[in-house]
Design a protein around this motif. Sequence first.
Motif, PDB file in Angstrom:
ATOM      1  N   GLY A   1      25.703 -33.242 -82.576  1.00  0.00           N
ATOM      2  CA  GLY A   1      26.122 -33.871 -81.334  1.00  0.00           C
ATOM      3  C   GLY A   1      25.699 -35.322 -81.277  1.00  0.00           C
ATOM      4  O   GLY A   1      24.510 -35.634 -81.412  1.00  0.00           O
ATOM      5  N   ALA A   2      26.655 -36.209 -81.100  1.00  0.00           N
ATOM      6  CA  ALA A   2      26.363 -37.643 -81.058  1.00  0.00           C
ATOM      7  C   ALA A   2      25.427 -37.984 -79.903  1.00  0.00           C
ATOM      8  O   ALA A   2      24.470 -38.743 -80.066  1.00  0.00           O
ATOM      9  CB  ALA A   2      27.658 -38.435 -80.961  1.00  0.00           C
ATOM     10  N   GLY A   3      25.699 -37.423 -78.745  1.00  0.00           N
ATOM     11  CA  GLY A   3      24.833 -37.680 -77.598  1.00  0.00           C
ATOM     12  C   GLY A   3      23.417 -37.180 -77.836  1.00  0.00           C
ATOM     13  O   GLY A   3      22.448 -37.815 -77.430  1.00  0.00           O
ATOM     14  N   ASN A   4      23.310 -36.059 -78.524  1.00  0.00           N
ATOM     15  CA  ASN A   4      22.005 -35.495 -78.849  1.00  0.00           C
ATOM     16  C   ASN A   4      21.240 -36.411 -79.799  1.00  0.00           C
ATOM     17  O   ASN A   4      20.036 -36.608 -79.643  1.00  0.00           O
ATOM     18  CB  ASN A   4      22.176 -34.107 -79.463  1.00  0.00           C
ATOM     19  N   VAL A   5      21.933 -36.980 -80.782  1.00  0.00           N
ATOM     20  CA  VAL A   5      21.294 -37.905 -81.719  1.00  0.00           C
ATOM     21  C   VAL A   5      20.714 -39.088 -80.951  1.00  0.00           C
ATOM     22  O   VAL A   5      19.541 -39.440 -81.121  1.00  0.00           O
ATOM     23  CB  VAL A   5      22.289 -38.372 -82.808  1.00  0.00           C
ATOM     24  N   VAL A   6      21.528 -39.686 -80.091  1.00  0.00           N
ATOM     25  CA  VAL A   6      21.076 -40.842 -79.314  1.00  0.00           C
ATOM     26  C   VAL A   6      19.930 -40.436 -78.381  1.00  0.00           C
ATOM     27  O   VAL A   6      18.910 -41.134 -78.286  1.00  0.00           O
ATOM     28  CB  VAL A   6      22.245 -41.459 -78.512  1.00  0.00           C
ATOM     29  N   TYR A   7      20.073 -39.292 -77.719  1.00  0.00           N
ATOM     30  CA  TYR A   7      19.039 -38.828 -76.786  1.00  0.00           C
ATOM     31  C   TYR A   7      17.699 -38.596 -77.499  1.00  0.00           C
ATOM     32  O   TYR A   7      16.649 -39.008 -77.003  1.00  0.00           O
ATOM     33  CB  TYR A   7      19.501 -37.546 -76.095  1.00  0.00           C
ATOM     34  N   LYS A   8      17.756 -37.929 -78.652  1.00  0.00           N
ATOM     35  CA  LYS A   8      16.500 -37.622 -79.369  1.00  0.00           C
ATOM     36  C   LYS A   8      15.779 -38.896 -79.796  1.00  0.00           C
ATOM     37  O   LYS A   8      14.557 -38.970 -79.719  1.00  0.00           O
ATOM     38  CB  LYS A   8      16.774 -36.739 -80.584  1.00  0.00           C
ATOM     39  N   ILE A   9      16.536 -39.891 -80.251  1.00  0.00           N
ATOM     40  CA  ILE A   9      15.906 -41.162 -80.633  1.00  0.00           C
ATOM     41  C   ILE A   9      15.325 -41.852 -79.398  1.00  0.00           C
ATOM     42  O   ILE A   9      14.204 -42.368 -79.439  1.00  0.00           O
ATOM     43  CB  ILE A   9      16.913 -42.066 -81.378  1.00  0.00           C
ATOM     44  N   ALA A  10      16.068 -41.859 -78.313  1.00  0.00           N
ATOM     45  CA  ALA A  10      15.569 -42.475 -77.081  1.00  0.00           C
ATOM     46  C   ALA A  10      14.265 -41.805 -76.646  1.00  0.00           C
ATOM     47  O   ALA A  10      13.302 -42.484 -76.279  1.00  0.00           O
ATOM     48  CB  ALA A  10      16.618 -42.379 -75.977  1.00  0.00           C
ATOM     49  N   LYS A  11      14.249 -40.496 -76.716  1.00  0.00           N
ATOM     50  CA  LYS A  11      13.050 -39.743 -76.316  1.00  0.00           C
ATOM     51  C   LYS A  11      11.886 -40.035 -77.264  1.00  0.00           C
ATOM     52  O   LYS A  11      10.767 -40.293 -76.823  1.00  0.00           O
ATOM     53  CB  LYS A  11      13.382 -38.249 -76.298  1.00  0.00           C
ATOM     54  N   GLN A  12      12.178 -39.993 -78.570  1.00  0.00           N
ATOM     55  CA  GLN A  12      11.111 -40.227 -79.548  1.00  0.00           C
ATOM     56  C   GLN A  12      10.525 -41.636 -79.421  1.00  0.00           C
ATOM     57  O   GLN A  12       9.319 -41.827 -79.543  1.00  0.00           O
ATOM     58  CB  GLN A  12      11.632 -40.017 -80.971  1.00  0.00           C
ATOM     59  N   LYS A  13      11.386 -42.610 -79.180  1.00  0.00           N
ATOM     60  CA  LYS A  13      10.943 -44.008 -79.108  1.00  0.00           C
ATOM     61  C   LYS A  13      10.548 -44.432 -77.696  1.00  0.00           C
ATOM     62  O   LYS A  13      10.124 -45.578 -77.489  1.00  0.00           O
ATOM     63  CB  LYS A  13      12.052 -44.933 -79.619  1.00  0.00           C
ATOM     64  N   ASN A  14      10.714 -43.523 -76.736  1.00  0.00           N
ATOM     65  CA  ASN A  14      10.397 -43.810 -75.340  1.00  0.00           C
ATOM     66  C   ASN A  14      11.161 -45.047 -74.840  1.00  0.00           C
ATOM     67  O   ASN A  14      10.588 -45.962 -74.258  1.00  0.00           O
ATOM     68  CB  ASN A  14       8.884 -43.975 -75.141  1.00  0.00           C
ATOM     69  N   ILE A  15      12.466 -45.035 -75.127  1.00  0.00           N
ATOM     70  CA  ILE A  15      13.343 -46.118 -74.694  1.00  0.00           C
ATOM     71  C   ILE A  15      14.552 -45.499 -73.984  1.00  0.00           C
ATOM     72  O   ILE A  15      14.754 -44.291 -74.031  1.00  0.00           O
ATOM     73  CB  ILE A  15      13.808 -46.997 -75.882  1.00  0.00           C
ATOM     74  N   GLY A  16      15.345 -46.320 -73.367  1.00  0.00           N
ATOM     75  CA  GLY A  16      16.526 -45.838 -72.669  1.00  0.00           C
ATOM     76  C   GLY A  16      17.628 -45.421 -73.628  1.00  0.00           C
ATOM     77  O   GLY A  16      17.649 -45.832 -74.800  1.00  0.00           O
ATOM     78  N   ILE A  17      18.548 -44.634 -73.111  1.00  0.00           N
ATOM     79  CA  ILE A  17      19.684 -44.150 -73.904  1.00  0.00           C
ATOM     80  C   ILE A  17      20.492 -45.317 -74.472  1.00  0.00           C
ATOM     81  O   ILE A  17      20.830 -45.335 -75.654  1.00  0.00           O
ATOM     82  CB  ILE A  17      20.602 -43.256 -73.026  1.00  0.00           C
ATOM     83  N   MET A  18      20.823 -46.288 -73.631  1.00  0.00           N
ATOM     84  CA  MET A  18      21.633 -47.419 -74.079  1.00  0.00           C
ATOM     85  C   MET A  18      20.897 -48.232 -75.137  1.00  0.00           C
ATOM     86  O   MET A  18      21.480 -48.651 -76.133  1.00  0.00           O
ATOM     87  CB  MET A  18      22.035 -48.305 -72.902  1.00  0.00           C
TER      88      MET A  18
END
Length: 128
Positions: free
Chosen positions: A81-98
């Motif tokens: 899932g593309a959204g999941n890829v972006v979400y997991k990185i955002a969560k791991q890096k403690n940054i926003g989705i965008m």
Amino acid sequence: MKERADDFQERSKKLQSMTDEELDNYFWNLVGKVVDPLVNLAETHTSPSIERSVLLRMGFNSLQAKALVDKIVQENLLSKGAGNVVYKIAKQKNIGIMEAGEALLNGRFWDDVENIFKGGDSSETTTK
């Protein structure tokens, strides 16, 4: 047109002796039987257009969504899932989705994506 025989009385006998709680449980069990195959299908089948649509709803524009999905396809991660890829990185890096999506578009964090989704050593958080 063939008329259907009315067998409601016969089919409803087992329901008539159930308590409200038993009926409620029976109902949700039947709902699960109907919905589970749909959920399974959604979890196991996707397409680039579906994933672009997800990213659009997350706030990315169409050019960003297409570029992200193209890279995710290239990395053989579309099933995650593309959204999941972006979400997991955002969560791991403690940054926003965008911010996470833009970083991925700029070639950053792909080593982290590989670690998260392909079972690499998750302690490595380098940028690519």
